[in-house]
Design an enzyme around this catalytic site. Structure first.
Site, PDB file in Angstrom:
ATOM      1  N   SER A 127       0.824  -1.214   0.000  1.00  0.00           N
ATOM      2  CA  SER A 127       0.000   0.000   0.000  1.00  0.00           C
ATOM      3  C   SER A 127       0.858   1.265   0.000  1.00  0.00           C
ATOM      4  O   SER A 127       1.930   1.301   0.620  1.00  0.00           O
ATOM      5  CB  SER A 127      -0.883  -0.002   1.244  1.00  0.00           C
ATOM      6  OG  SER A 127      -1.479   1.253   1.435  1.00  0.00           O
TER       7      SER A 127
ATOM      8  N   TYR B 223      -2.255   5.092  -3.982  1.00  0.00           N
ATOM      9  CA  TYR B 223      -3.305   6.062  -3.672  1.00  0.00           C
ATOM     10  C   TYR B 223      -2.852   7.325  -4.388  1.00  0.00           C
ATOM     11  O   TYR B 223      -1.823   7.909  -4.044  1.00  0.00           O
ATOM     12  CB  TYR B 223      -3.416   6.295  -2.162  1.00  0.00           C
ATOM     13  CG  TYR B 223      -4.279   5.272  -1.453  1.00  0.00           C
ATOM     14  CD1 TYR B 223      -5.520   4.912  -1.956  1.00  0.00           C
ATOM     15  CD2 TYR B 223      -3.862   4.690  -0.259  1.00  0.00           C
ATOM     16  CE1 TYR B 223      -6.320   3.988  -1.302  1.00  0.00           C
ATOM     17  CE2 TYR B 223      -4.663   3.767   0.399  1.00  0.00           C
ATOM     18  CZ  TYR B 223      -5.887   3.427  -0.140  1.00  0.00           C
ATOM     19  OH  TYR B 223      -6.672   2.517   0.516  1.00  0.00           O
TER      20      TYR B 223
ATOM     21  N   THR C  97      -5.911   2.200  -6.686  1.00  0.00           N
ATOM     22  CA  THR C  97      -7.167   2.076  -5.936  1.00  0.00           C
ATOM     23  C   THR C  97      -8.026   3.314  -6.171  1.00  0.00           C
ATOM     24  O   THR C  97      -7.615   4.437  -5.881  1.00  0.00           O
ATOM     25  CB  THR C  97      -6.873   1.871  -4.437  1.00  0.00           C
ATOM     26  OG1 THR C  97      -6.133   0.654  -4.309  1.00  0.00           O
ATOM     27  CG2 THR C  97      -8.158   1.769  -3.630  1.00  0.00           C
TER      28      THR C  97
ATOM     29  N   HIS D 156     -13.513  -2.759  -1.283  1.00  0.00           N
ATOM     30  CA  HIS D 156     -12.630  -2.377  -0.171  1.00  0.00           C
ATOM     31  C   HIS D 156     -13.091  -3.065   1.125  1.00  0.00           C
ATOM     32  O   HIS D 156     -12.975  -2.517   2.215  1.00  0.00           O
ATOM     33  CB  HIS D 156     -12.651  -0.848  -0.002  1.00  0.00           C
ATOM     34  CG  HIS D 156     -11.314  -0.252   0.364  1.00  0.00           C
ATOM     35  ND1 HIS D 156     -10.478   0.340  -0.555  1.00  0.00           N
ATOM     36  CD2 HIS D 156     -10.684  -0.136   1.565  1.00  0.00           C
ATOM     37  CE1 HIS D 156      -9.395   0.802   0.070  1.00  0.00           C
ATOM     38  NE2 HIS D 156      -9.493   0.518   1.349  1.00  0.00           N
TER      39      HIS D 156
ATOM     40  N   LYS E 135      -8.326  -0.975  -9.071  1.00  0.00           N
ATOM     41  CA  LYS E 135      -8.957  -1.648  -7.924  1.00  0.00           C
ATOM     42  C   LYS E 135     -10.172  -0.851  -7.442  1.00  0.00           C
ATOM     43  O   LYS E 135     -10.081   0.364  -7.271  1.00  0.00           O
ATOM     44  CB  LYS E 135      -7.941  -1.784  -6.786  1.00  0.00           C
ATOM     45  CG  LYS E 135      -8.469  -2.457  -5.516  1.00  0.00           C
ATOM     46  CD  LYS E 135      -7.319  -2.762  -4.561  1.00  0.00           C
ATOM     47  CE  LYS E 135      -7.747  -3.476  -3.301  1.00  0.00           C
ATOM     48  NZ  LYS E 135      -8.203  -2.589  -2.244  1.00  0.00           N
TER      49      LYS E 135
HETATM   50  C1  LIG Z   1      -7.010  -2.406   7.724  1.00  0.00           C
HETATM   51  C2  LIG Z   1      -7.201  -2.335   6.240  1.00  0.00           C
HETATM   52  C3  LIG Z   1      -6.425  -1.459   5.508  1.00  0.00           C
HETATM   53  C4  LIG Z   1      -6.550  -1.389   4.129  1.00  0.00           C
HETATM   54  N1  LIG Z   1      -5.722  -0.569   3.416  1.00  0.00           N
HETATM   55  C5  LIG Z   1      -5.810  -0.541   2.071  1.00  0.00           C
HETATM   56  C6  LIG Z   1      -4.899   0.234   1.318  1.00  0.00           C
HETATM   57  O1  LIG Z   1      -4.014   0.870   1.856  1.00  0.00           O
HETATM   58  N2  LIG Z   1      -5.038   0.227  -0.030  1.00  0.00           N
HETATM   59  C7  LIG Z   1      -6.018  -0.486  -0.678  1.00  0.00           C
HETATM   60  O2  LIG Z   1      -6.103  -0.452  -1.896  1.00  0.00           O
HETATM   61  N3  LIG Z   1      -6.870  -1.246   0.033  1.00  0.00           N
HETATM   62  C8  LIG Z   1      -6.796  -1.294   1.371  1.00  0.00           C
HETATM   63  N4  LIG Z   1      -7.644  -2.095   2.083  1.00  0.00           N
HETATM   64  C9  LIG Z   1      -8.640  -2.906   1.350  1.00  0.00           C
HETATM   65  C10 LIG Z   1      -8.081  -4.290   1.010  1.00  0.00           C
HETATM   66  O3  LIG Z   1      -7.064  -4.214   0.035  1.00  0.00           O
HETATM   67  C11 LIG Z   1      -9.196  -5.199   0.443  1.00  0.00           C
HETATM   68  O4  LIG Z   1      -9.784  -4.588  -0.680  1.00  0.00           O
HETATM   69  C12 LIG Z   1     -10.308  -5.495   1.463  1.00  0.00           C
HETATM   70  O5  LIG Z   1      -9.804  -5.577   2.770  1.00  0.00           O
HETATM   71  C13 LIG Z   1     -10.995  -6.803   1.098  1.00  0.00           C
HETATM   72  O6  LIG Z   1     -11.972  -7.130   2.045  1.00  0.00           O
HETATM   73  P1  LIG Z   1     -11.768  -8.317   3.105  1.00  0.00           P
HETATM   74  O7  LIG Z   1     -10.532  -8.021   3.877  1.00  0.00           O
HETATM   75  O8  LIG Z   1     -12.990  -8.234   3.982  1.00  0.00           O
HETATM   76  O9  LIG Z   1     -11.693  -9.580   2.320  1.00  0.00           O
HETATM   77  C14 LIG Z   1      -7.524  -2.182   3.465  1.00  0.00           C
HETATM   78  C15 LIG Z   1      -8.298  -3.073   4.209  1.00  0.00           C
HETATM   79  C16 LIG Z   1      -8.146  -3.166   5.584  1.00  0.00           C
HETATM   80  C17 LIG Z   1      -8.968  -4.158   6.336  1.00  0.00           C
END
Ligand SMILES: Cc1cc2nc3c(=O)[nH]c(=O)nc-3n(C[C@H](O)[C@H](O)[C@H](O)COP(=O)(O)O)c2cc1C
Length: 396
Positions: free
Chosen positions: A136, A160, A186, A293, A269
């Site tokens: 990320s 981002y 994203t 997300h 994404k």
């Molecule tokens: C704590 C946390 C931080 C996240 N940070 C990012 C991020 O920095 N960039 C991003 O594209 N998605 C981020 N996501 C989304 C994840 O990449 C992913 O799309 C999502 O968690 C999928 O859902 P699931 O964990 O319930 O399967 C984050 C998710 C969580 C739980």
């Protein structure tokens, strides 16, 4: 002959199952549960209330997160018999990256709130399992430090897209130089959603200087705040981060800018609508990631799995379709692939694994998912990923 040298019926990724039972002969049981849905409850006890709220929480009433999970239950696998599944192969190449199974580690920001080693531990786990990690932009360690921890492991970079274009270019150049081979952009988080668990604790890690390592270490960012980040300009740097994090004015035409500054594959994404998927193809994107997300952005939104078939149909082999949001088991992966995804990104389960047991916890999650996927396929009469198609599923 020692038991460990007996030729077992299922080698490959499913061999993790054999190793667990063999260790049991020495009274050793797995340190973490093998039903990964149990990790969240354990993490709640192990993590601070703020860190747990940040990872487990979703937008609003969290109905999208619930829908993500419920959508998997609406599809059931119909196992087939007598199909010679003695030899199996789960390996796949996605956007030029070879992987042992159709599984990547999703981008998750601010991982040091779960474990002090954060993304470094995940990078080491990913390298050990040869599974790609997607780093990320909002990581707690820099692009370069994570690359070093990842060594010759496969890695992608998630952008981002900041307001300052020079900063965006700098991130892309740093990622390229540090060996990240594909770019994930994203689109669904140009601003943070209404997240009650974080709001109720008035907790946003970035404002405390966590998850901003890539910004603070960046020459363009530093120049904008008058030099390297010190105690004196830290607050100003955080305000500059706030002002620059996302750009709500971006449109499809802006994607040309990314193409001009990134010569590897690009995946968008956060795609949920078939028309957006088609626009991604028209814009020359290599892949879309069907994701909401994890329900963290729009409460009341369509479950990501329910959005998948429409996107697959719209893209029609002109781009790679990846999937995330709700993957918790090997069977979930089989269903997402059957509905047209080429591979999936696993997210919260590995964050819980990291929080509970560091690098080993992340490896545990990867091994469980891979073994369970291979066993699910094998016992359903499917020996390769091509065999995962809509015909293996029925509506519940
Ligand atoms: C704590 C946390 C931080 C996240 N940070 C990012 C991020 O920095 N960039 C991003 O594209 N998605 C981020 N996501 C989304 C994840 O990449 C992913 O799309 C999502 O968690 C999928 O859902 P699931 O964990 O319930 O399967 C984050 C998710 C969580 C739980």
């Amino acid at each position: 002959m020692p038991m460990s040298q007996v030729e077992v019926p299922l080698s490959g990724l499913a061999d993790f199952q054999n190793s667990i039972y063999l260790q049991g002969l020495g009274d050793v049981v797995p340190a973490l549960p093998t039903d990964l849905t149990k990790l969240e409850g354990l993490a709640e006890r192990a993590l601070s209330a703020q860190a747990f709220g940040y990872v487990a929480g979703s937008a609003g009433s969290e109905s999208t997160a619930r829908a993500n999970r419920a959508a998997f239950d609406k599809w059931r696998i119909v196992p087939r018999m007598l199909r010679d599944v003695a030899e199996r192969d789960l390996s796949v190449e996605v956007l030029g990256t070879a992987m042992p199974s159709p599984l990547l580690l999703a981008p998750i920001g601010v991982q040091s709130i779960f474990h002090p080693d954060g993304e470094l531990a995940v990078a080491r786990a990913a390298a050990a399992e040869k599974v790609p990690m997607v780093l990320s932009t909002a990581s707690s360690y820099s692009i370069e430090d994570v690359a070093e921890a990842n060594g010759d492991g496969p890695r992608w970079y998630q952008l981002y897209w900041p307001k300052d274009r020079d900063l965006a270019v700098s991130f892309l150049e740093r990622a390229k130089a540090a060996g990240y081979t594909a770019l994930v952009v994203t689109l669904d988080t140009f601003t943070l959603a209404w997240r009650p668990r974080d709001l109720d604790q008035a907790y946003l890690p970035f404002l405390r200087g966590i998850g901003v390592a890539n910004y603070f270490s960046d020459p363009v960012f530093q120049k904008a705040v008058g030099g390297p980040i010190t105690k004196e300009n830290r607050d100003m740097a955080i305000l500059h981060w706030v002002a620059n994090f996302g750009n709500p004015s971006l449109t499809w035409d802006d994607l040309i800018f990314l193409r001009d500054h990134w010569d590897g594959p690009i995946a968008l994404k956060g795609i949920q609508h078939p028309d957006d998927a088609r626009q991604a193809v028209d814009a020359g994107m290599d892949a879309v990631i069907v994701s909401n997300h994890g329900g963290r952005q729009v409460d009341g939104a369509i479950a990501s799995l329910d959005a998948l078939p429409g996107v697959v149909e719209a893209v029609h082999d002109q781009a790679t379709v990846l999937f995330d949001s709700g993957i918790r088991t090997g069977a979930d992966i089989a269903k997402a692939l059957a509905l047209g995804a080429k591979a999936v990104l696993v997210a919260r389960p590995y964050a819980y694994g990291l929080g509970l047991a560091g690098q080993a916890g992340v490896q545990h999650v990867v091994r469980c998912l891979q073994a369970e996927l291979e066993l699910t396929m094998t016992l359903s009469g499917i020996k390769s990923l091509d065999g995962l198609n809509p015909d293996i599923l029925v509506r519940a």
